[in-house]
Design a protein around this motif. Structure first.
Motif: not given
Length: 232
Positions: A7-8, A116-123, A147-152
């Motif tokens: 999905c991300r 830019l299309i960015l999917q960042c995992q941290s910070k 799953g249980r994770f939400l990704y901007p």
């Protein structure tokens, strides 16, 4: 055979325009580029990775799914060894430090023709602040759930933007305006993280950092009514 795309990654694909030439940096298995070509969204895809093994996997998958002729493959540290003829740059599944390093080492990306299309995992707050200070505007931002994770997932363009106010590095104006049904859950997680940070610094010696976190938390809580609306 169905393509096992998450999905991300689909959320990243939703920010690609019809006919775009796409550069997928850190392509891993290549599923994002393959999907864009299978669906007739992208005109072409540059797939790049810093490691040879995932790049070989992406090449194998491109053959497997029948779109090999529309993908080109590059062993590259970020964008250093790839052609510059693309319209949209995708960085997905990386931390902020890596994304910032990739973008910061390529000032030629500061162009109105490249999105830019960015999917960042941290910070993620650090990434939003860096984009803002580097002259980028977050034009769109949404949320994806695996799953249980939400990704901007965000789209940024090189254009002047007002400095981010306290709290906006955590939930950008674009994300607030997105209307995503996942926003209340994401807000709750961000708020809990900031509350933990404030609590951990309350009896410490870093008074300036504590003050910044407190300002961010206070500003974030002011967004609560806009986020929840009538959903409570």
């Amino acid at each position: 055979m169905p393509l096992p795309i998450t999905c991300r990654l689909l959320a990243c694909c939703n920010y690609v325009n019809q006919g775009d030439r796409v550069a997928d940096i850190g392509c891993d298995h290549g599923y994002l580029g393959i999907y864009l070509l299978q669906q007739g969204i992208a005109a072409s895809v540059i797939a790049a990775d810093v490691n040879a093994q995932p790049l070989r996997a992406a090449m194998s998958n491109a053959v497997k799914y029948g779109i090999r002729e529309k993908m080109t493959f590059y062993l590259s540290d970020g964008v250093q060894n790839i052609p510059r003829d693309f319209d949209a740059l995708v960085c997905a599944g990386m931390g902020a430090d890596t994304i910032i390093s990739i973008l910061g080492s390529a000032p030629w990306l500061k162009s109105s023709r490249c999105r830019l299309i960015l999917q960042c995992q941290s910070k993620r707050p650090e990434l939003r602040r860096w984009l803002n200070q580097a002259g980028y505007t977050i034009r769109r931002e949404t949320l994806a759930q695996d799953g249980r994770f939400l990704y901007p997932v965000l789209e940024a363009i090189y254009a002047p933007a007002a400095p981010l106010r306290p709290g906006e590095a955590y939930i950008s104006p674009a994300l607030l305006a997105s209307g995503s049904p996942l926003l209340p859950a994401f807000y709750a997680r961000v708020k809990a993280g900031l509350e933990t940070a404030v609590s951990g610094l309350t009896h410490g010696r870093d008074a300036e950092r504590l003050k910044d976190y407190q300002a961010d938390l206070s500003a974030l809580m002011e967004m609560e009514e806009s986020i929840y609306g009538d959903r409570r």
